[in-house]
Design a protein around this motif. Structure first.
Motif, PDB file in Angstrom:
ATOM      1  N   ASN A  27       0.812  -1.219   0.000  1.00 13.25           N
ATOM      2  CA  ASN A  27       0.000   0.000   0.000  1.00 13.25           C
ATOM      3  C   ASN A  27       0.843   1.264   0.000  1.00 13.25           C
ATOM      4  OD1 ASN A  27      -2.489  -1.335   0.034  1.00 13.25           O
ATOM      5  ND2 ASN A  27      -2.373  -1.587   2.235  1.00 13.25           N
ATOM      6  N   LEU A  28       2.127   1.130   0.272  1.00 11.51           N
ATOM      7  CA  LEU A  28       3.027   2.285   0.285  1.00 11.51           C
ATOM      8  C   LEU A  28       3.534   2.553  -1.127  1.00 11.51           C
ATOM      9  CD1 LEU A  28       5.031   1.343   3.513  1.00 11.51           C
ATOM     10  CD2 LEU A  28       3.055   2.877   3.313  1.00 11.51           C
ATOM     11  N   GLU A  29       2.638   2.995  -1.976  1.00 16.39           N
ATOM     12  CA  GLU A  29       2.922   3.126  -3.406  1.00 16.39           C
ATOM     13  C   GLU A  29       4.030   4.114  -3.744  1.00 16.39           C
ATOM     14  OE1 GLU A  29      -0.855   4.102  -5.054  1.00 16.39           O
ATOM     15  OE2 GLU A  29      -1.698   2.140  -4.595  1.00 16.39           O
ATOM     16  N   LYS A  30       4.268   5.104  -2.901  1.00 21.64           N
ATOM     17  CA  LYS A  30       5.301   6.108  -3.190  1.00 21.64           C
ATOM     18  C   LYS A  30       6.643   5.789  -2.542  1.00 21.64           C
ATOM     19  CE  LYS A  30       1.996   9.672  -3.985  1.00 21.64           C
ATOM     20  NZ  LYS A  30       2.111  10.624  -5.012  1.00 21.64           N
ATOM     21  N   LEU A  31       6.736   4.635  -1.878  1.00 23.90           N
ATOM     22  CA  LEU A  31       7.958   4.267  -1.160  1.00 23.90           C
ATOM     23  C   LEU A  31       9.141   4.143  -2.121  1.00 23.90           C
ATOM     24  CD1 LEU A  31       8.661   3.624   1.810  1.00 23.90           C
ATOM     25  CD2 LEU A  31       8.578   1.225   1.186  1.00 23.90           C
ATOM     26  N   GLU A  32      10.217   4.868  -1.826  1.00 22.22           N
ATOM     27  CA  GLU A  32      11.428   4.839  -2.645  1.00 22.22           C
ATOM     28  C   GLU A  32      12.570   4.113  -1.949  1.00 22.22           C
ATOM     29  OE1 GLU A  32      12.322   8.886  -3.587  1.00 22.22           O
ATOM     30  OE2 GLU A  32      10.536   9.125  -4.827  1.00 22.22           O
ATOM     31  N   VAL A  33      12.618   4.183  -0.614  1.00 27.00           N
ATOM     32  CA  VAL A  33      13.688   3.560   0.163  1.00 27.00           C
ATOM     33  C   VAL A  33      13.056   2.690   1.240  1.00 27.00           C
ATOM     34  CG1 VAL A  33      15.642   3.948   1.699  1.00 27.00           C
ATOM     35  CG2 VAL A  33      15.245   5.506  -0.216  1.00 27.00           C
ATOM     36  N   PHE A  34      13.433   1.414   1.242  1.00 29.32           N
ATOM     37  CA  PHE A  34      12.993   0.507   2.299  1.00 29.32           C
ATOM     38  C   PHE A  34      14.224  -0.177   2.861  1.00 29.32           C
ATOM     39  CE2 PHE A  34      11.714  -3.665   3.895  1.00 29.32           C
ATOM     40  CZ  PHE A  34      10.813  -3.257   4.858  1.00 29.32           C
ATOM     41  N   SER A  35      14.464   0.028   4.159  1.00 30.64           N
ATOM     42  CA  SER A  35      15.623  -0.556   4.802  1.00 30.64           C
ATOM     43  C   SER A  35      15.181  -1.291   6.064  1.00 30.64           C
ATOM     44  CB  SER A  35      16.647   0.528   5.145  1.00 30.64           C
ATOM     45  OG  SER A  35      17.809  -0.055   5.673  1.00 30.64           O
ATOM     46  N   ALA A  36      15.435  -2.595   6.095  1.00 30.30           N
ATOM     47  CA  ALA A  36      15.122  -3.426   7.259  1.00 30.30           C
ATOM     48  C   ALA A  36      16.366  -4.239   7.617  1.00 30.30           C
ATOM     49  CB  ALA A  36      13.937  -4.323   6.968  1.00 30.30           C
ATOM     50  N   ALA A  37      17.504  -3.578   7.635  1.00 26.94           N
ATOM     51  CA  ALA A  37      18.774  -4.245   7.926  1.00 26.94           C
ATOM     52  C   ALA A  37      18.884  -4.581   9.408  1.00 26.94           C
ATOM     53  CB  ALA A  37      19.938  -3.343   7.510  1.00 26.94           C
ATOM     54  N   ASP A  38      19.702  -5.577   9.697  1.00 26.56           N
ATOM     55  CA  ASP A  38      20.026  -5.967  11.070  1.00 26.56           C
ATOM     56  C   ASP A  38      18.772  -6.356  11.865  1.00 26.56           C
ATOM     57  OD1 ASP A  38      21.712  -6.542  13.177  1.00 26.56           O
ATOM     58  OD2 ASP A  38      21.800  -4.483  13.889  1.00 26.56           O
ATOM     59  N   ASN A  39      18.010  -7.283  11.307  1.00 25.58           N
ATOM     60  CA  ASN A  39      16.824  -7.826  11.949  1.00 25.58           C
ATOM     61  C   ASN A  39      16.916  -9.348  11.919  1.00 25.58           C
ATOM     62  OD1 ASN A  39      14.918  -5.587  12.756  1.00 25.58           O
ATOM     63  ND2 ASN A  39      15.361  -4.987  10.655  1.00 25.58           N
ATOM     64  N   ASN A  40      15.792 -10.013  12.083  1.00 27.91           N
ATOM     65  CA  ASN A  40      15.760 -11.480  12.075  1.00 27.91           C
ATOM     66  C   ASN A  40      14.867 -12.024  10.962  1.00 27.91           C
ATOM     67  OD1 ASN A  40      17.427 -11.787  14.411  1.00 27.91           O
ATOM     68  ND2 ASN A  40      15.687 -11.155  15.648  1.00 27.91           N
ATOM     69  N   LEU A  41      14.770 -11.314   9.867  1.00 22.74           N
ATOM     70  CA  LEU A  41      13.910 -11.738   8.765  1.00 22.74           C
ATOM     71  C   LEU A  41      14.470 -12.981   8.080  1.00 22.74           C
ATOM     72  CD1 LEU A  41      13.184  -8.279   7.139  1.00 22.74           C
ATOM     73  CD2 LEU A  41      11.618  -9.643   8.519  1.00 22.74           C
ATOM     74  N   GLU A  42      13.613 -13.966   7.850  1.00 22.42           N
ATOM     75  CA  GLU A  42      13.992 -15.156   7.086  1.00 22.42           C
ATOM     76  C   GLU A  42      13.419 -15.094   5.676  1.00 22.42           C
ATOM     77  OE1 GLU A  42      12.963 -18.645   9.295  1.00 22.42           O
ATOM     78  OE2 GLU A  42      14.461 -18.258  10.830  1.00 22.42           O
ATOM     79  N   THR A  43      12.322 -14.398   5.530  1.00 22.56           N
ATOM     80  CA  THR A  43      11.711 -14.185   4.214  1.00 22.56           C
ATOM     81  C   THR A  43      11.162 -12.767   4.175  1.00 22.56           C
ATOM     82  OG1 THR A  43       9.517 -14.940   4.918  1.00 22.56           O
ATOM     83  CG2 THR A  43      11.002 -16.608   3.995  1.00 22.56           C
ATOM     84  N   ILE A  44      10.861 -12.314   2.993  1.00 20.55           N
ATOM     85  CA  ILE A  44      10.187 -11.031   2.836  1.00 20.55           C
ATOM     86  C   ILE A  44       8.958 -11.260   1.968  1.00 20.55           C
ATOM     87  CG2 ILE A  44      12.215  -9.576   3.166  1.00 20.55           C
ATOM     88  CD1 ILE A  44      12.428  -9.338   0.148  1.00 20.55           C
ATOM     89  N   PRO A  45       7.896 -10.488   2.174  1.00 22.96           N
ATOM     90  CA  PRO A  45       6.670 -10.709   1.411  1.00 22.96           C
ATOM     91  C   PRO A  45       6.833 -10.345  -0.059  1.00 22.96           C
ATOM     92  CG  PRO A  45       6.438  -8.797   2.833  1.00 22.96           C
ATOM     93  CD  PRO A  45       7.755  -9.428   3.165  1.00 22.96           C
ATOM     94  N   ASP A  46       6.095 -11.045  -0.909  1.00 25.98           N
ATOM     95  CA  ASP A  46       6.101 -10.747  -2.339  1.00 25.98           C
ATOM     96  C   ASP A  46       5.715  -9.295  -2.613  1.00 25.98           C
ATOM     97  OD1 ASP A  46       6.869 -13.282  -3.069  1.00 25.98           O
ATOM     98  OD2 ASP A  46       4.828 -13.992  -3.388  1.00 25.98           O
TER      99      ASP A  46
END
Length: 93
Positions: A27-46
């Motif tokens: 829903n964040l259609e205008k998003l240009e930068v997404f940073s989720a570094a240094d977390n515990n993510l094993e997958t990311i959503p499509d």
């Protein structure tokens, strides 16, 4: 509350796991930068792959086991895509 004009989202170092990243991120259609570094993510959503304005995707220092199959849709749009797998850093594009 909707963040329809949000352009940058930094979620670094928050111990986010698989359940912590919302699938409604598309829903964040205008998003240009997404940073989720240094977390515990094993997958990311499509849904990440459907962000039409995304230019920077930083997923360094997570526990990613796989990437979405639709990740190739980002190839033409994203300028920087950082992913850290195990003991080495790999640039996807």
């Amino acid at each position: 509350m909707r963040c329809t004009k949000l352009r940058r989202l930094y979620l670094n170092s928050n111990e986010i796991n698989l359940q912590g990243l919302p699938r409604g991120i598309y829903n964040l259609e205008k998003l240009e930068v997404f940073s989720a570094a240094d977390n515990n993510l094993e997958t990311i959503p499509d849904a990440i792959c459907r962000l039409g304005n995304l230019k920077v995707l930083n997923l360094n220092k997570n526990r990613l086991l796989t990437l979405p199959e639709a990740i190739h849709f980002l190839q033409l749009k994203v300028r920087a895509f950082c992913v850290y797998f195990g003991n080495f850093s790999k640039k996807i594009f």
